[in-house]
Design an enzyme around this catalytic site. Structure first.
Site, PDB file in Angstrom:
ATOM      1  N   HIS A 107      74.005 118.033  -1.898  1.00  0.00           N
ATOM      2  CA  HIS A 107      74.070 118.082  -3.309  1.00  0.00           C
ATOM      3  C   HIS A 107      73.287 116.990  -3.799  1.00  0.00           C
ATOM      4  O   HIS A 107      72.777 117.069  -5.327  1.00  0.00           O
ATOM      5  CB  HIS A 107      75.668 118.601  -3.478  1.00  0.00           C
ATOM      6  CG  HIS A 107      76.371 117.332  -3.812  1.00  0.00           C
ATOM      7  ND1 HIS A 107      77.229 117.106  -2.982  1.00  0.00           N
ATOM      8  CD2 HIS A 107      76.622 116.811  -4.989  1.00  0.00           C
ATOM      9  CE1 HIS A 107      77.998 116.028  -3.490  1.00  0.00           C
ATOM     10  NE2 HIS A 107      77.624 115.690  -4.650  1.00  0.00           N
ATOM     11  N   ASP A 163      77.684 118.602   4.187  1.00  0.00           N
ATOM     12  CA  ASP A 163      77.056 118.211   2.772  1.00  0.00           C
ATOM     13  C   ASP A 163      76.235 117.040   3.144  1.00  0.00           C
ATOM     14  O   ASP A 163      76.425 116.085   2.513  1.00  0.00           O
ATOM     15  CB  ASP A 163      78.019 118.006   1.765  1.00  0.00           C
ATOM     16  CG  ASP A 163      77.415 118.118   0.462  1.00  0.00           C
ATOM     17  OD1 ASP A 163      76.245 117.892   0.313  1.00  0.00           O
ATOM     18  OD2 ASP A 163      78.181 117.934  -0.607  1.00  0.00           O
ATOM     19  N   SER A 218      79.325 110.336  -4.713  1.00  0.00           N
ATOM     20  CA  SER A 218      78.763 111.318  -3.707  1.00  0.00           C
ATOM     21  C   SER A 218      77.760 110.624  -2.842  1.00  0.00           C
ATOM     22  O   SER A 218      76.791 109.896  -3.336  1.00  0.00           O
ATOM     23  CB  SER A 218      78.159 112.370  -4.607  1.00  0.00           C
ATOM     24  OG  SER A 218      79.357 113.322  -5.113  1.00  0.00           O
TER      25      SER A 218
END
Lengths: 715, 715
Positions: free
Chosen positions: A86, A222, A651
């Site tokens: 992402h 991810d 992230s």
């Protein structure tokens, strides 16, 4: 730091008054603080030397980079970067074309020549310097107030940045730490030629999408691999086929073993912003106004974009990223609200502040803290308008471009050092990048619908919050609004890339822009925006001047409590340490800290977002996990949980074991902990990671890339 | 019986072919089977003598009674009966009046004089005889087929019942066991004067209502105490203030300790019906037609009743029980469907049957099994009509009353022994009870709306499934349907209790009924209904004749597998044994087997169904659990889970520990196991119980009834 007290769950569930305990797991520590926490680190299980973590410019922390809007880490000497799917989503989207949808199908570069250039504004930043500059920043501000204080700090910061960026290829910033108490100069190598190396299909990299977002148990791969390139001289350069892989200053090594419950874990990354040391009044506003208001307006905007996408496949593609972001924001606001209520955050913070104030002795400090409260109240009086104007700029493409161009024109008339941040010469490439990619993210019908939703709300604001120039431009009724938007978007030429870029060329030289309905409107809106900014900066200047008093009182209070104080997140490199740990979301339920491929199959419906690819399902059914399976669970793991302290910006943060080896890749938080940006509640705060064994298995057996495993020495 | 094999979860989740293992936990055993399972019982942890469980008419099983639609147990020598709040719901509702709502406020009888009479049709049945009568039942059926076979069995059964009921106060039945393979005569004392003694408020007894129904974790105090009374002569009698408490033949003792994970547990009760030994074709139909169709029609009926309730508070009250039942049925059907799909039940059963047939040698057996399949296919051809006509009868009050009266008139023209079950003299009191309470459960607007929904579906059926008399009565279009219902309900007098009872007096003597639009319609519908019943009984007769061949093949096949075979549930007393056990509903989640009062507070919203009463919340906050709290959890427990084998009818079953002491009260299953009526899947099948320590605490500290605790020797 070593105390840790857990209350029996019944007392917690009852919301019986509790003081947040001092415990080892809370804390986004500045690396320089870690040697001082050596004892705690060792007690937690860390096997390395805490001193080795103190310097962000030395291994291992120099392997941890800023990548796009998140974090990444070098995983080979040749500039290979591991980050989240992402985080790299824009890169993958940029390279997707009709008939070759890399989002859906994933991507494996067969060799280095096959690696695909990222969107031109994607950056990787490698920290090469980190120095305290508090005195230099505050020198001129002394004795000033309000806007003058703000400007003095801003001027000094810009001067430091400008001087720092004299060195080619560097991007510098001044990090405001502890709310104006301290300032650090961050010097970063700005890598501009980033290429896509390996991405799993969406149905792995974003398995579960919005349904599973912020959720546990999780089953998402991810991750994505990028590679940084530099010119043949070794210096940062724009994309060029002749560029060469960047020699990373350090890289992380994949662990052979995986995580299990109770294992020590640590994580480094660039958490963006937290609010844990904000005032009780700010906590109260967040819980009782800001979050409910955000949920409400995001709901409306999501509805607008989804309705448009249902009618128009093109609009659906163009707004995919914006819709994902809106949903993310909406869910996050709702989760924050739920969590803050569950932690009774407003009350807990109010009582903590009350006790702090009772011990704060200095008269000057008390006066400053009272003045801070008054300034915060001023800001609250215009909060509805501020929310809508923020979205007016951030949720549009052409409108944003028009305003950006006009603002650039205005700022470019000044000497570079006096220009607003974001409009200096150093920012031109980013602005140009945005103006170029508008095409991929714009559809006139959707933009008008989004503006209609926002401005209809704006029209309902009381007189004191409305601006004459907005009233004049968009009218006071829905009918007038519709007419004005129709006229603007029928007439504008800014939908054309050449039209935007020709105006960009003029604007960056401060020259007048060619006429255009949206451009002309922007020329009226920008002065109003500047006036608001003036008011805002006056308030912010006061807060910048006054918050250090509050922070000093808090320091003293925490010291009395025997607790160390880390700064609220500010986008600089931080380290968190703790352990692999499940949790109990509610009575009778226990979440185990490691998930397995069985969960992928359980969730699989064959329809997005639970449409596990056939090669993955076949691989699971074949059960060929030798080398990557968990010995105790006797199957392939997927994701795991730790109690590490994270927030947005983390992230892509690498998760390391006690020996500093890479065991995981941070990509999310659980729903129960999204309120942690305001309050860390040890009962619920967990971070969600990709188990590196899952990545290794995918790259070995499912979508094989043996050359990359070899490069990471994980073959 | 002692083998137990659990597959790794990954294989299970993948739906990889597995044979249901032989394991100790599956089985609703006939008490007479238990001595043969002595070794397994002891290995499971039972400390008593398995021989003591063989006789349902001796202690301890003689303490377990049929109560209303569920199970109850004597908990004192003076006829005190423990059952579920939802089993006794009709009793509580019957005693609720405007201004004195016992559902909302609960009830405590201060003394025996204060105990309130139940609704007249509420019964408690104490089993006093249990004898095999297979030869007598099948004697005349030999050589017959179809309807003749059915009638022969029916005649013989009725003769046995009639003879048995010669003894005053007895209610007898013949239990078809193993689908016509064996028959047992059950002789039960029919206690008719039942009184309400203690009920917690709805927000305890039904905390969570439909939202938590079939769910875990659970926090419901689903218990109520009743008392059975008899005439001064000790014989069953209708309510009379001079009646005296019934002297129970045995009663259960409350355990001092509570359950914990892994503890032996057993349960006795009256499971209503299971389908585990049905054919593969029946499994297939259940999964692929019946359950989806039920979910669909229940959804529509729930919508009808809720819409009516929203407009009309009176309708809302009158239809509260029916709505609860509809929602229960809807949720159950959806859960069954989900569970059967997850267990891949249709495939598993098909493969089991295929293997069974491969070993079934006898030619006669094979012929019978083929003929059984043909008969089942005939029934499937009219399944849509059967579903709608069933609901047409069961979901209406006045229509049902009219049809019941007409049918009673028709049947009453025959000698009693030849009358249809349910319309014999022995049934008159139940019919009268129903006719009396129509008033409390009827509203013309709701009944018309329900009929409109059902008959509109009926109008869409193909010609082959529709009946001329229905077409004539309700037309072929929505407009004709509306007109016919308006006319019927405008004209009928059956909404008046006296009108119903005067017709009842006539009908039970076979005399003509006074004219009434609904009554006149019933006189046309009943002959059509009788014709359908004739077809149905012909099919059922064939199945009754043919299924024993299937069961013999299954017996033989199970014996080859080394597994004992219990009969599918048939409303007779059964015993299940296993242990206290949590489970994993999905990857990454573990449900712990015991919940605590913390969960009540977590779920509490202050609004129904999560509106925990203030005395309960105060009691939890005070934390005064001394004597009833769990030593290890250090708090008050609420509910617990076992892997015991249960189904509908087991509501109110006592749960006993290894020493036979009462530790729990069964009241529900988890959502993952509602498909267990067709297939027992040991991964998911759990039963949900009230922890008796929660009941004791409530009766001690929250809504005190020290005299009752004393009577139960739990003070």
């Amino acid at each position: 730091m070593t105390m840790r007290r857990r209350l029996p769950i019944s007392a917690l569930a009852l919301g019986i008054a509790f003081t947040l305990p001092a415990h080892a797991d809370e804390g986004m520590w500045m690396p320089s603080q870690l040697p001082g926490l050596a004892k705690t680190l060792r007690e937690a299980g860390f096997k390395g030397d805490p001193e080795s973590l103190a310097d962000v410019t030395r291994a291992p922390l120099s392997a941890v980079v800023r990548a796009g809007g998140g974090t990444g880490s070098f995983v080979s000497p040749d500039g290979l970067i591991l980050t989240n799917h992402h985080v790299a989503y824009g890169v993958i989207q940029y390279n997707s074309k009709p008939g070759n949808n890399l989002i859906d199908h994933g991507f494996i570069a067969a060799d280095r020549a096959g690696e695909l250039p990222a969107n031109p504004d994607f950056r990787v930043l490698v920290t090469v310097g980190y120095d305290k500059v508090t005195e230099a920043v505050l020198e001129e501000a002394a004795g000033k107030t309000g806007r003058d204080y703000f400007d003095a700090v801003d001027r000094a910061s810009k001067a430091i940045v400008a001087e720092c960026e004299q060195e080619a290829g560097m991007r510098c910033s001044v990090a405001n730490t502890h709310y104006g108490t301290d300032f650090y100069r961050i010097k970063q190598l700005e890598l501009r030629d980033i290429r896509l190396v390996y991405a799993p299909p969406r149905a792995i990299g974003n398995y579960g999408d919005e349904i599973d977002n912020f959720m546990w148990p999780r089953h998402t791969g991810d991750f994505t691999l990028l590679r940084a390139y530099v010119g043949q001289d070794g210096k940062p350069a724009a994309y060029d086929p002749d560029n060469v892989p960047y020699r990373a200053p350090a890289h992380l090594t994949l662990a052979k073993d995986g995580p299990k419950a109770g294992d020590y874990a640590m994580l480094a990354g660039y958490p963006g912003i937290t609010y844990r040391h904000r005032t009780a009044a700010e906590f109260d506003e967040q819980v009782n106004w800001t979050l409910p208001a955000r949920v409400d307006v995001f709901d409306e905007l999501i509805g607008v974009v989804e309705a448009a996408g249902a009618r128009d496949a093109d609009a659906k593609t163009h707004y995919a990223a914006q819709l994902q972001s809106l949903k993310n924001n909406r869910k996050r606001a709702a989760g924050e609200l739920e969590g803050l209520r569950r932690s009774d955050a407003a009350r807990v913070r109010a009582e903590d502040e009350r006790d702090m104030l009772a011990t704060a002795a200095a008269e000057k400090e008390r006066t400053d803290i009272a003045a801070l409260a008054a300034s915060l109240a001023e800001a609250s009086a215009v909060r509805e308008r501020e929310l809508l104007l923020g979205l007016f700029g951030s949720q549009t493409q052409l409108m944003r471009a028009a305003i950006m161009l006009e603002r650039l024109r205005v700022e470019s008339a000044k000497p570079d050092a006096e220009r607003e941040s974001g409009y200096q010469v150093r920012d031109h490439a980013l602005i140009e990048g945005f103006l170029k990619q508008v095409q991929r993210r714009y559809s006139p019908g959707v933009e008008k619908a989004l503006l209609t939703a926002l401005l209809a709300r704006y029209q309902q604001l009381p007189d004191a919050q409305r601006l004459p120039v907005f009233d004049a431009a968009f009218g006071r009724t829905p009918a007038e609004l519709e007419k004005s938007l129709d006229t603007l978007y029928a007439g504008t030429t800014l939908g054309d890339e050449a039209a935007r870029l020709s105006r960009f060329a003029a604007a960056r030289e401060g020259r007048p822009l060619a006429a255009d309905p949206l451009g002309d409107l922007a020329s009226k809106l920008v002065p109003a925006q500047l006036a608001l900014e003036q008011q805002r900066k006056t308030r912010e200047g006061e807060q910048l001047r006054l918050r250090p008093a509050y922070m000093r009182a808090l320091f003293a209070w925490r010291q009395q409590q025997g607790r160390a104080l880390y700064p609220d997140a500010n986008g600089t490199l931080r380290v968190s340490f703790g352990k692999v740990d499940g949790f109990s979301p509610r009575d009778g339920v226990r979440y185990t800290p490691v998930t397995t491929v069985a969960g992928i199959v359980e969730k699989n419906t064959g329809e997005a977002p639970f449409d596990a690819p056939k090669p993955l399902l076949d691989g699971i059914a074949a059960g060929d996990f030798a080398g990557t399976e968990d010995a105790a669970l006797e199957t392939q793991t997927v994701n795991f949980l730790t109690n590490l302290d994270t927030t947005g910006g983390n992230s892509g943060s690498p998760v390391l074991n006690a020996r500093g080896e890479l065991i995981g890749l941070n990509f999310d938080s659980n729903w129960e902990s999204v309120s942690a940006s305001w309050m860390f509640d040890p009962r619920y705060k967990r971070a969600v990671h990709v188990d590196m064994r899952y990545m290794r298995w995918l790259m070995d057996k499912v979508y094989p890339a043996p050359h990359l495993l070899k490069e990471m020495r994980a073959d």
